[in-house]
Scaffold this active site. Structure first.
Site, PDB file in Angstrom:
ATOM      1  N   SER A   9       7.597 -32.877 -24.835  1.00 28.83           N
ATOM      2  CA  SER A   9       7.677 -33.178 -23.392  1.00 28.83           C
ATOM      3  C   SER A   9       6.303 -32.892 -22.806  1.00 28.83           C
ATOM      4  CB  SER A   9       8.752 -32.321 -22.730  1.00 28.83           C
ATOM      5  OG  SER A   9       8.465 -30.960 -22.933  1.00 28.83           O
ATOM      6  N   HIS A  89      10.602 -26.684 -34.121  1.00 28.61           N
ATOM      7  CA  HIS A  89      10.152 -26.328 -32.767  1.00 28.61           C
ATOM      8  C   HIS A  89       9.277 -25.084 -32.854  1.00 28.61           C
ATOM      9  CE1 HIS A  89      10.325 -25.393 -28.456  1.00 28.61           C
ATOM     10  NE2 HIS A  89      10.933 -26.558 -28.254  1.00 28.61           N
ATOM     11  N   ASP A  91       8.255 -21.315 -32.148  1.00 28.41           N
ATOM     12  CA  ASP A  91       9.232 -20.217 -32.047  1.00 28.41           C
ATOM     13  C   ASP A  91       9.314 -19.600 -30.650  1.00 28.41           C
ATOM     14  OD1 ASP A  91       6.893 -18.822 -31.998  1.00 28.41           O
ATOM     15  OD2 ASP A  91       7.255 -17.661 -33.838  1.00 28.41           O
ATOM     16  N   THR A 122       1.704 -21.829 -31.260  1.00 27.38           N
ATOM     17  CA  THR A 122       0.244 -21.765 -31.199  1.00 27.38           C
ATOM     18  C   THR A 122      -0.181 -21.535 -29.753  1.00 27.38           C
ATOM     19  OG1 THR A 122       0.297 -23.522 -32.854  1.00 27.38           O
ATOM     20  CG2 THR A 122      -1.856 -23.032 -31.878  1.00 27.38           C
ATOM     21  N   ASP A 205      10.546 -19.996  17.016  1.00 23.55           N
ATOM     22  CA  ASP A 205      10.395 -21.353  16.479  1.00 23.55           C
ATOM     23  C   ASP A 205      10.356 -22.361  17.630  1.00 23.55           C
ATOM     24  OD1 ASP A 205      10.486 -23.590  14.832  1.00 23.55           O
ATOM     25  OD2 ASP A 205      12.635 -23.425  14.402  1.00 23.55           O
TER      26      ASP A 205
HETATM   27  C1  SPV Z   1      13.486 -25.456   9.890  1.00 21.98           C
HETATM   28  O1  SPV Z   1      13.710 -25.000   8.783  1.00 21.98           O
HETATM   29  O2  SPV Z   1      12.593 -25.045  10.629  1.00 21.98           O
HETATM   30  C2  SPV Z   1      14.291 -26.586  10.408  1.00 21.98           C
HETATM   31  C3  SPV Z   1      15.669 -26.749   9.936  1.00 21.98           C
HETATM   32  O3  SPV Z   1      13.800 -27.311  11.218  1.00 21.98           O
HETATM   33  S1  SPV Z   1      16.660 -25.959  11.083  1.00 21.98           S
HETATM   34  O4  SPV Z   1      16.239 -24.589  11.225  1.00 21.98           O
HETATM   35  O5  SPV Z   1      18.029 -26.061  10.620  1.00 21.98           O
HETATM   36  O6  SPV Z   1      16.512 -26.642  12.364  1.00 21.98           O
HETATM   37 MG    MG Z   2      12.061 -26.574  12.109  1.00 21.48          MG
END
Ligand code: SPV
Ligand code: MG
Length: 432
Positions: A9, A89, A91, A122, A205
């Site tokens: 992979s 494979h 180890d 390796t 926020d």
């Molecule tokens: C965030 O994570 O800031 C988002 C999602 O905007 S929520 O908090 O659900 O609005």
């Molecule tokens: Mg947000």
């Protein structure tokens, strides 16, 4: 003649792979399996070469007789089809998350007398250098940026976890588990949440943390990770500013920005109608999306429109009308949000949207409706699931409890059992 099977992979052949082939040759005909993209993203690194390119690469190795696709990381498909006498494979798979795969393969082989050959892994300077170069390549903006679109194509549902610092970025980057089905699993991408980015800085926020600071968070994360980033762009701000944000995010290697159709002082959606929040008009928000799309310089970057109609109790019809309008304005995806515990309205939206639009990716953030699984969401047409705040919410009570207990006992002994050992914290972060 006996058959020896090994699974690769990798995008680059190094001494380790050649060593395996050289050992394999001694036992019989050498068949190399190319692990499919879909499985590779779940258990190892993201491929930078296509399946076809990888198969061609493996065919060119001296000593390889045949190359086949392996579509199951647990080897069921290839072992059933080929019945190899040996699976060979390094180890290194005897330890860590991969050991579950080894045990599973051992079980499959024992059914007909096949055997595992473990060759010493390796890990010389050359191998280390190639590994580091591959990782570096994956972290470069041009690779990272396009990865989200690739993931949407490759996997039924893209699993995204929030990150708000280098450390949380590392948790999203490195956490790999052995799931209930025996397969390994990990997150695909990171969400730079406005809520968690603000909370980490002790701020509300409300678009108070400015873009320069938000970009600094992105840089802290990109410096130590390779996974793609979805940026929470809040309302996107003024259209005149949003176009600059789009360019900056592209330059930083971010894959997508999600902007929400609100205007004025933004409050977190999980407040719903408990606080004053104003939804933007379809016209204004469509114009913002269109301006962002026009400003964008790469084909990879995605602008995803987030619809707040259900949060603001404006109804399903309004949500659907907005979704189709925002797609027409150029949105590369739709995020539909809800703060109900029951996922019914989210599923209704997805089903109704999918009835008219089978293409545009749907994003959901199941913070409140957290009983629904990724698989169930995918059945309703969801492409991206974002776990938006769970790392922050798990760290806070743990830290608070520790602070309280140290105050209570006037020493740190009582909390020590639940702490990361000192030895582990000083070696947690790899040095280059
Ligand atoms: C965030 O994570 O800031 C988002 C999602 O905007 S929520 O908090 O659900 O609005
Ligand atoms: Mg947000």
């Amino acid at each position: 003649m006996k058959t020896v099977y090994t699974c690769f992979s990798t995008d680059v052949i190094h001494d380790g792979h050649l060593n395996i082939i050289n050992h394999a040759k001694e036992y019989g005909r050498v068949v190399v399996g190319c692990l499919s993209d879909k499985e590779m993203i779940r258990c190892t690194k993201f491929p930078t070469k296509s399946e076809e390119e990888r198969m061609n690469l493996y065919r060119q190795i001296d000593g390889v007789d045949e190359v086949v696709m392996q579509n199951n990381m647990l080897y069921d498909d290839v072992i059933k089809a080929l019945h190899p006498n040996y699976v060979i494979h390094g180890d290194n798979w005897k330890e860590g998350a991969e050991s579950a795969i080894r045990t599973h393969v051992e079980g499959l082989l024992s059914e007909y007398g096949g055997q595992i050959i473990d060759v010493p892994y390796t890990y010389n300077e050359n191998v280390k250098k190639i590994d580091a170069q591959l990782k570096e390549k994956l972290s470069m903006p041009e690779y990272r940026r396009k990865r989200l679109r690739q993931l949407i194509e490759m996997t039924p549902v893209v699993k995204v976890m929030e990150a708000h610092s280098g450390l949380t970025g590392l948790i999203v980057e490195k956490t790999v588990i052995e799931g209930d089905n025996g397969k390994l699993d990990q997150f695909d991408a990171m969400w730079v949440s406005s809520l968690c980015d603000s909370t980490a800085k002790g701020k509300p926020d409300i678009e108070l943390v400015d873009m320069t600071s938000r970009f600094r968070t992105i840089e802290d994360i990109t410096e130590v990770t390779t996974k793609p980033i979805i940026f929470d762009g809040d309302t996107g701000g003024l259209t005149e500013h949003f176009v600059y944000t789009v360019r900056s995010l592209e330059r930083l290697g971010v894959s997508a920005v999600i902007i929400e159709d609100k205007t004025g002082l933004k409050k977190n959606s999980l407040f719903g109608t408990e606080v004053q929040q104003t939804q933007d008009s379809i016209e204004n928000f469509s114009a913002k999306i269109a301006a962002g799309k026009k400003a964008q310089l790469t084909d990879d970057f995605m602008i995803i429109a987030r619809i707040e109609s259900l949060i603001l109790e404006q109804g399903m019809e309004d949500a659907l009308k907005r979704a189709h309008a925002f797609v027409a304005a150029g949105a590369d995806g739709i995020m539909i949000h809800s703060r109900k515990k029951d996922p019914a309205e989210i599923l209704e939206f997805c089903d109704k949207f999918r009835a008219d639009n089978n293409e545009t990716p749907i994003v959901v953030v199941p913070s409140s409706f957290n009983t629904i699984t990724e698989e169930e969401l995918a059945e309703h047409g969801v492409n991206i699931v974002i776990y938006a705040n769970q790392l922050t919410r798990s760290a806070f009570p743990a830290m608070q409890q520790t602070a309280m207990d140290i105050l209570k006992y006037h020493r740190a002994k009582e909390v020590d059992d639940r702490l990361l050992p000192i030895k582990n914290i000083i070696t947690l972060i790899d040095e280059i």
